[in-house]
Design an enzyme around this catalytic site. Structure first.
Site, PDB file in Angstrom:
ATOM      1  N   LYS A 201       0.859  -1.192   0.000  1.00 25.66           N
ATOM      2  CA  LYS A 201       0.000   0.000   0.000  1.00 25.66           C
ATOM      3  C   LYS A 201       0.887   1.231   0.000  1.00 25.66           C
ATOM      4  CE  LYS A 201      -4.563   0.855   0.801  1.00 25.66           C
ATOM      5  NZ  LYS A 201      -5.741   0.020   0.578  1.00 25.66           N
TER       6      LYS A 201
ATOM      7  N   GLY B 105     -20.578   6.810   6.640  1.00 19.88           N
ATOM      8  CA  GLY B 105     -19.808   7.295   5.494  1.00 19.88           C
ATOM      9  C   GLY B 105     -20.543   6.910   4.234  1.00 19.88           C
ATOM     10  N   VAL B 106     -20.988   7.909   3.446  1.00 25.01           N
ATOM     11  CA  VAL B 106     -21.658   7.559   2.180  1.00 25.01           C
ATOM     12  C   VAL B 106     -20.850   8.130   1.025  1.00 25.01           C
ATOM     13  CG1 VAL B 106     -24.058   6.823   2.327  1.00 25.01           C
ATOM     14  CG2 VAL B 106     -23.488   9.133   3.042  1.00 25.01           C
ATOM     15  N   GLY B 107     -19.598   7.679   0.927  1.00 26.78           N
ATOM     16  CA  GLY B 107     -18.702   8.099  -0.139  1.00 26.78           C
ATOM     17  C   GLY B 107     -18.821   7.185  -1.350  1.00 26.78           C
ATOM     18  N   ASN B 108     -17.707   7.022  -2.055  1.00 29.48           N
ATOM     19  CA  ASN B 108     -17.723   6.281  -3.321  1.00 29.48           C
ATOM     20  C   ASN B 108     -18.279   4.872  -3.186  1.00 29.48           C
ATOM     21  OD1 ASN B 108     -16.571   8.306  -4.930  1.00 29.48           O
ATOM     22  ND2 ASN B 108     -14.555   7.851  -4.055  1.00 29.48           N
TER      23      ASN B 108
ATOM     24  N   ALA C 235     -19.899   3.447  -0.385  1.00 28.09           N
ATOM     25  CA  ALA C 235     -21.167   3.301   0.330  1.00 28.09           C
ATOM     26  C   ALA C 235     -22.362   3.846  -0.452  1.00 28.09           C
ATOM     27  CB  ALA C 235     -21.071   3.968   1.691  1.00 28.09           C
TER      28      ALA C 235
HETATM   29  N1  LIG Z   1     -12.882   2.434  -2.967  1.00 21.63           N
HETATM   30  C1  LIG Z   1     -12.669   1.140  -2.927  1.00 21.63           C
HETATM   31  O1  LIG Z   1     -12.753   0.442  -3.950  1.00 21.63           O
HETATM   32  C2  LIG Z   1     -12.345   0.472  -1.624  1.00 21.63           C
HETATM   33  C3  LIG Z   1     -11.949  -0.872  -1.623  1.00 21.63           C
HETATM   34  C4  LIG Z   1     -11.718  -1.498  -0.415  1.00 21.63           C
HETATM   35  C5  LIG Z   1     -11.860  -0.802   0.781  1.00 21.63           C
HETATM   36  N2  LIG Z   1     -12.230   0.497   0.747  1.00 21.63           N
HETATM   37  C6  LIG Z   1     -12.389   1.195   2.016  1.00 21.63           C
HETATM   38  O2  LIG Z   1     -13.753   1.606   2.167  1.00 21.63           O
HETATM   39  C7  LIG Z   1     -13.792   2.861   2.853  1.00 21.63           C
HETATM   40  C8  LIG Z   1     -14.518   3.890   2.009  1.00 21.63           C
HETATM   41  O3  LIG Z   1     -13.841   4.061   0.781  1.00 21.63           O
HETATM   42  P1  LIG Z   1     -14.357   5.091  -0.319  1.00 21.63           P
HETATM   43  O4  LIG Z   1     -13.549   4.847  -1.533  1.00 21.63           O
HETATM   44  O5  LIG Z   1     -15.841   5.055  -0.390  1.00 21.63           O
HETATM   45  O6  LIG Z   1     -13.886   6.466   0.332  1.00 21.63           O
HETATM   46  P2  LIG Z   1     -14.582   7.901   0.235  1.00 21.63           P
HETATM   47  O7  LIG Z   1     -13.563   8.864   0.704  1.00 21.63           O
HETATM   48  O8  LIG Z   1     -15.230   8.096  -1.088  1.00 21.63           O
HETATM   49  O9  LIG Z   1     -15.756   7.769   1.319  1.00 21.63           O
HETATM   50  C9  LIG Z   1     -15.559   7.822   2.684  1.00 21.63           C
HETATM   51  C10 LIG Z   1     -16.649   8.710   3.265  1.00 21.63           C
HETATM   52  O10 LIG Z   1     -16.557   8.658   4.669  1.00 21.63           O
HETATM   53  C11 LIG Z   1     -16.800   9.948   5.181  1.00 21.63           C
HETATM   54  N3  LIG Z   1     -16.246  10.045   6.524  1.00 21.63           N
HETATM   55  C12 LIG Z   1     -14.958  10.189   6.905  1.00 21.63           C
HETATM   56  N4  LIG Z   1     -14.867  10.214   8.245  1.00 21.63           N
HETATM   57  C13 LIG Z   1     -16.125  10.055   8.713  1.00 21.63           C
HETATM   58  C14 LIG Z   1     -16.686   9.974  10.006  1.00 21.63           C
HETATM   59  N5  LIG Z   1     -15.946  10.078  11.102  1.00 21.63           N
HETATM   60  N6  LIG Z   1     -18.028   9.786  10.130  1.00 21.63           N
HETATM   61  C15 LIG Z   1     -18.786   9.701   9.024  1.00 21.63           C
HETATM   62  N7  LIG Z   1     -18.319   9.763   7.777  1.00 21.63           N
HETATM   63  C16 LIG Z   1     -17.002   9.950   7.627  1.00 21.63           C
HETATM   64  C17 LIG Z   1     -16.172  10.886   4.165  1.00 21.63           C
HETATM   65  O11 LIG Z   1     -16.688  12.191   4.245  1.00 21.63           O
HETATM   66  C18 LIG Z   1     -16.535  10.186   2.843  1.00 21.63           C
HETATM   67  O12 LIG Z   1     -17.747  10.633   2.310  1.00 21.63           O
HETATM   68  C19 LIG Z   1     -12.318   3.213   3.165  1.00 21.63           C
HETATM   69  O13 LIG Z   1     -11.986   2.733   4.437  1.00 21.63           O
HETATM   70  C20 LIG Z   1     -11.535   2.431   2.110  1.00 21.63           C
HETATM   71  O14 LIG Z   1     -10.228   2.137   2.532  1.00 21.63           O
HETATM   72  C21 LIG Z   1     -12.489   1.158  -0.412  1.00 21.63           C
HETATM   73  C1  LIG Z   2      -6.482  -2.058  -5.269  1.00 24.06           C
HETATM   74  C2  LIG Z   2      -7.492  -1.157  -4.704  1.00 24.06           C
HETATM   75  C3  LIG Z   2      -8.729  -1.224  -5.408  1.00 24.06           C
HETATM   76  C4  LIG Z   2      -7.438  -1.352  -3.261  1.00 24.06           C
HETATM   77  C5  LIG Z   2      -8.552  -0.854  -2.412  1.00 24.06           C
HETATM   78  N1  LIG Z   2      -8.382   0.533  -2.106  1.00 24.06           N
HETATM   79  C6  LIG Z   2      -8.571  -1.725  -1.182  1.00 24.06           C
HETATM   80  O1  LIG Z   2      -8.321  -1.286  -0.077  1.00 24.06           O
HETATM   81  O2  LIG Z   2      -8.854  -2.899  -1.332  1.00 24.06           O
END
Ligand SMILES: NC(=O)c1ccc[n+]([C@@H]2O[C@H](COP(=O)([O-])OP(=O)(O)OC[C@H]3O[C@@H](n4cnc5c(N)ncnc54)[C@H](O)[C@@H]3O)[C@@H](O)[C@H]2O)c1
Ligand SMILES: CC(C)C[C@H](N)C(=O)O
Length: 365
Positions: A80, A180-183, A185
């Site tokens: 990472k 958290g309702v980001g990408n 969620a």
């Molecule tokens: N994007 C992926 O494909 C992926 C893959 C595996 C794991 N993840 C994990 O999933 C999680 C979310 O990823 P993402 O890509 O949606 O990120 P993102 O940044 O798009 O979404 C995260 C959301 O959480 C909110 N947030 C942060 N702190 C907060 C809090 N204390 N309370 C409430 N909301 C809060 C942010 O404002 C944001 O909207 C991360 O932990 C990431 O490591 C993501």
């Molecule tokens: C390779 C990526 C899509 C990794 C992703 N951010 C994860 O934590 O799994």
């Protein structure tokens, strides 16, 4: 932090510090284990309280990727990157180009992709300097943004957790609390809404909350209220360490299933929720959809093939609950066993000598 002591304790292979004055790049690439193959893991851009916090995050996340990739059946190790900086203010083209050159210098030992704070366009910039990057634009024949696929994997994994907790994998009529309702969620909420679940959401970003309320009829609560709401399932989808001494006593749910990495603050918190009878879908298993999807690019991206593998998350979670019952251990321990056993078996089966690389015998040909 005594770095070598820490690296030795969890058997890390390599830690790379990257600095580029012109662009302001300060990045840390952590490679945990490459027994199964090159280390694949995303690049996180975040403002850290200290350099030590950034190093620790990179190390913890890299180890998580070793386990995630192993449990998902991928022939990839774990690594990472964290880039220290504010993704809203500090990004520039030179930074990602400079970072791409550092990735290239590792000659394929590490392959990057998106994580919190980085996007497909950032990966495209990295791609200008190296081929060891995935999750680049579909225009390059690649898989694009991994988040919707992570969300789908999380949805099928949540169904497996619901089956374990309630005897049925239907989420219709269930109430899910989403942190958290980001990408990821937002897309997870879409699947849940389509199946007829009720949603309670929170986010520190008011716009993200509004979108979930408008699009899915979600009920909004303040960030500190999400732990104690009346719901069936808690889905942590923001940052890590949210299952801890302060939050556990507030939980009223029967299951925890969400996308965030490193949800348990410490392993003992996994023991506590197990003792409370809360079904826990281990984070790195349920959130593997994104890495499964980007890893498929290494074979020439085929969406159908990738999605078939993502569907397997349901069965992997079922298998973990079976190991948990068989061995009388919490599900996070069962997941670690599954991953560690695979790495160990592969280490042995790949231990015979093969004449490749720079072996002295090559000079005799
Ligand atoms: N994007 C992926 O494909 C992926 C893959 C595996 C794991 N993840 C994990 O999933 C999680 C979310 O990823 P993402 O890509 O949606 O990120 P993102 O940044 O798009 O979404 C995260 C959301 O959480 C909110 N947030 C942060 N702190 C907060 C809090 N204390 N309370 C409430 N909301 C809060 C942010 O404002 C944001 O909207 C991360 O932990 C990431 O490591 C993501
Ligand atoms: C390779 C990526 C899509 C990794 C992703 N951010 C994860 O934590 O799994």
């Amino acid at each position: 932090m005594e770095l070598f002591k820490y690296m030795e304790k969890y058997d890390y292979e390599q830690l790379v510090f990257c600095q580029d004055q012109q662009s302001g790049l300060k990045a840390i690439i952590a490679i945990h284990d490459t027994t199964l193959g090159p280390a694949l893991g995303g690049t996180r851009m975040w403002t850290y309280a200290s350099e030590e916090a950034a190093i620790e995050d990179a190390l913890r996340l890299a180890k998580g990727m070793t386990y995630k990739n192993a449990a998902a059946g991928l022939n990839l190790g774990g690594g990472k990157t964290v880039i220290i900086g504010d993704p809203r203010k500090d990004k520039n083209e030179e930074m990602f180009r400079a970072f791409g050159r550092y990735v290239q210098s590792l000659s394929g030992r590490y392959i990057t992709a998106e994580d919190v704070g980085t996007t497909v366009s950032d990966m495209d910039l990295i791609h200008e300097e190296t081929d060891y990057v995935t999750g680049i634009s579909p225009a390059f024949g690649s898989s694009g943004n991994p988040s919707p696929v992570t969300a789908y994997g999380c949805y099928v994994g949540m169904k497996a957790a619901a089956k374990e907790a309630f005897g049925s994998d239907s989420l219709e009529g269930r109430t899910i609390a989403v942190q958290g309702v980001g990408n990821v969620a937002y897309n997870l909420c879409r699947h849940l809404h389509e199946e007829g679940a009720s949603l309670i959401v929170t986010d520190i970003n008011k716009e993200a909350v509004r979108r979930a309320v408008d699009d899915f009829g979600a009920k909004a609560v303040e960030p500190n209220e999400i732990y104690g709401v009346e719901a069936d399932i808690f889905a942590p989808c923001a940052l890590g360490a949210v299952i801890n001494d302060e939050t556990i006593p507030q939980l009223k749910v029967k299951a925890i299933a969400g996308s965030a990495n490193n949800q348990l603050k410490e392993t003992r918190h996994g023991d506590t929720i197990h003792e409370m009878g809360i079904v826990y879908a281990p984070d790195y298993v349920i959130n593997a959809g994104g890495v499964i999807n980007v890893a498929d690019e290494l074979y020439g991206y085929n969406r159908e093939r990738a999605m078939k593998k993502v569907d397997q998350i349901y069965h992997t979670i079922e298998k973990i609950f079976a190991i948990s019952k068989r061995d009388q251990v919490p599900s996070y321990v069962a997941a670690d066993r599954l991953a560690e056993e695979r790495i160990e078996k592969m280490r042995r089966s790949r231990s015979q000598f093969l004449l490749d690389g720079k072996h002295i015998l090559n000079r005799r040909r």
